[in-house]
Motif scaffolding. Structure first.
Motif, PDB file in Angstrom:
ATOM      1  N   ARG A 129     -15.571   3.883  -1.847  1.00 25.64           N
ATOM      2  CA  ARG A 129     -14.662   2.827  -2.308  1.00 25.64           C
ATOM      3  C   ARG A 129     -13.244   3.189  -1.899  1.00 25.64           C
ATOM      4  O   ARG A 129     -12.840   4.355  -1.969  1.00 25.64           O
ATOM      5  CB  ARG A 129     -14.755   2.692  -3.827  1.00 25.64           C
ATOM      6  N   ALA A 130     -12.494   2.192  -1.455  1.00 24.18           N
ATOM      7  CA  ALA A 130     -11.113   2.427  -1.043  1.00 24.18           C
ATOM      8  C   ALA A 130     -10.201   2.565  -2.258  1.00 24.18           C
ATOM      9  O   ALA A 130     -10.395   1.897  -3.275  1.00 24.18           O
ATOM     10  CB  ALA A 130     -10.625   1.280  -0.171  1.00 24.18           C
ATOM     11  N   ILE A 155       0.835  -1.199   0.000  1.00 21.03           N
ATOM     12  CA  ILE A 155       0.000   0.000   0.000  1.00 21.03           C
ATOM     13  C   ILE A 155       0.871   1.250   0.000  1.00 21.03           C
ATOM     14  O   ILE A 155       0.572   2.231  -0.695  1.00 21.03           O
ATOM     15  CB  ILE A 155      -0.961  -0.011   1.213  1.00 21.03           C
ATOM     16  N   TYR A 166      -6.857   2.132  -1.815  1.00 17.12           N
ATOM     17  CA  TYR A 166      -5.797   1.163  -1.532  1.00 17.12           C
ATOM     18  C   TYR A 166      -6.356   0.117  -0.575  1.00 17.12           C
ATOM     19  O   TYR A 166      -6.908   0.463   0.472  1.00 17.12           O
ATOM     20  CB  TYR A 166      -4.583   1.850  -0.892  1.00 17.12           C
ATOM     21  N   VAL A 167      -6.208  -1.160  -0.951  1.00 19.70           N
ATOM     22  CA  VAL A 167      -6.777  -2.249  -0.149  1.00 19.70           C
ATOM     23  C   VAL A 167      -5.715  -3.316   0.073  1.00 19.70           C
ATOM     24  O   VAL A 167      -5.080  -3.785  -0.879  1.00 19.70           O
ATOM     25  CB  VAL A 167      -7.998  -2.882  -0.856  1.00 19.70           C
ATOM     26  N   LYS A 204      -6.458  -6.400   1.467  1.00 18.18           N
ATOM     27  CA  LYS A 204      -7.062  -7.672   1.061  1.00 18.18           C
ATOM     28  C   LYS A 204      -8.574  -7.494   0.962  1.00 18.18           C
ATOM     29  O   LYS A 204      -9.205  -6.924   1.864  1.00 18.18           O
ATOM     30  CB  LYS A 204      -6.749  -8.780   2.073  1.00 18.18           C
ATOM     31  N   ASN A 205      -9.153  -7.959  -0.138  1.00 11.74           N
ATOM     32  CA  ASN A 205     -10.609  -8.024  -0.282  1.00 11.74           C
ATOM     33  C   ASN A 205     -11.084  -9.368   0.253  1.00 11.74           C
ATOM     34  O   ASN A 205     -10.580 -10.424  -0.156  1.00 11.74           O
ATOM     35  CB  ASN A 205     -11.018  -7.875  -1.750  1.00 11.74           C
ATOM     36  N   LEU A 245     -13.008  -1.867   6.058  1.00 12.82           N
ATOM     37  CA  LEU A 245     -14.055  -1.132   5.362  1.00 12.82           C
ATOM     38  C   LEU A 245     -15.264  -2.041   5.240  1.00 12.82           C
ATOM     39  O   LEU A 245     -15.188  -3.128   4.665  1.00 12.82           O
ATOM     40  CB  LEU A 245     -13.566  -0.684   3.979  1.00 12.82           C
ATOM     41  N   ASP A 286     -11.119  -4.965   3.032  1.00  7.60           N
ATOM     42  CA  ASP A 286     -12.425  -4.552   2.509  1.00  7.60           C
ATOM     43  C   ASP A 286     -13.307  -5.795   2.520  1.00  7.60           C
ATOM     44  O   ASP A 286     -13.063  -6.749   1.779  1.00  7.60           O
ATOM     45  CB  ASP A 286     -12.289  -3.989   1.091  1.00  7.60           C
ATOM     46  N   VAL A 343      -7.327   0.972   3.308  1.00 12.66           N
ATOM     47  CA  VAL A 343      -7.832   0.048   4.326  1.00 12.66           C
ATOM     48  C   VAL A 343      -7.053  -1.260   4.255  1.00 12.66           C
ATOM     49  O   VAL A 343      -6.605  -1.668   3.187  1.00 12.66           O
ATOM     50  CB  VAL A 343      -9.341  -0.233   4.157  1.00 12.66           C
TER      51      VAL A 343
END
Length: 212
Positions: free
Chosen positions: A165-166, A41, A168-169, A171-172, A127, A156, A153
């Motif tokens: 909406r993020a 990130i 930078y994530v 992990k989804n 998130l 997510d 985050v």
């Protein structure tokens, strides 16, 4: 100073007046995966913003602020430029204030620098509906008028209720709405991990006990 042992989740009071406890069902990220997610990130933030420049970080308490400090350290390691970090408490900006059964846990808000004209990266651990982030943006503009606000985050988990909406994530993670995702960090919990589980009712008269 955080204990060497992880903190056990405290019992919470739900609207029915029945106590509940968190039961872990699985682990989504371990310490090494969290570390790599933070590094990735940090690189993405620098690439998108073409360096640290007018960048500042604002972590949403609690745990978002710890992640923001980790990101700032990683950005400085990569870029050689220190990045300012602020802390935002959204307690009194929530849209459900006064509607929750449990008393709110109030944290410190500390942004001791002008954010006007900067790019603020809001940092949070999980998130979910998007309501926490909306509250954080409301709180943030009390401190100035940033040029842009971005969102980073660690996890997510979906189930958005607001169009947020993020950028930078880490992990989804697909989850059921009735599940709970918890981020544990060494600074507050004694370990780095992301776990999924659920709150289960406790029998009447039984209380969760923490070893002395």
């Amino acid at each position: 100073m955080p204990s060497d042992a992880p903190r056990r989740p405290r019992s919470v009071s739900v609207s029915s007046g029945v106590s509940s406890r968190f039961v872990e069902r699985g682990r989504l990220l371990d310490g090494g995966e969290i570390r790599r997610a933070v590094t990735r990130i940090a690189h993405e933030i620098l690439e998108r913003n073409k360096g640290a420049g007018r960048l500042v970080l604002a972590g949403i308490a609690a745990r978002g602020d710890d992640l923001a400090r980790r990101l700032a350290e990683e950005i400085e390691r990569i870029e050689g430029v220190p990045v300012r970090v602020g802390i935002i408490d959204i307690t009194f900006y929530r849209d459900d204030i006064g509607m929750r059964a449990e008393a709110p846990e109030v944290h410190e808000t500390r942004i001791d620098f002008d954010i006007t004209g900067t790019t603020v990266v809001l940092v949070d651990d999980v998130l979910f509906t998007g309501r926490t982030v909306r509250s954080a943006m409301d709180a943030l503009v009390d401190f100035g008028r940033p040029q842009a606000i971005q969102l980073a985050v660690l996890v997510d988990r979906g189930h958005r209720e607001l169009p947020i909406r993020a950028d930078y994530v880490g992990k989804n993670v697909p989850t059921r709405r009735d599940e709970e995702v918890r981020v544990r960090l060494t600074e507050t919990d004694g370990e780095d991990a992301v776990v999924v589980g659920e709150n289960v009712p406790m029998p009447a008269g039984e209380e969760e006990r923490t070893p002395a």
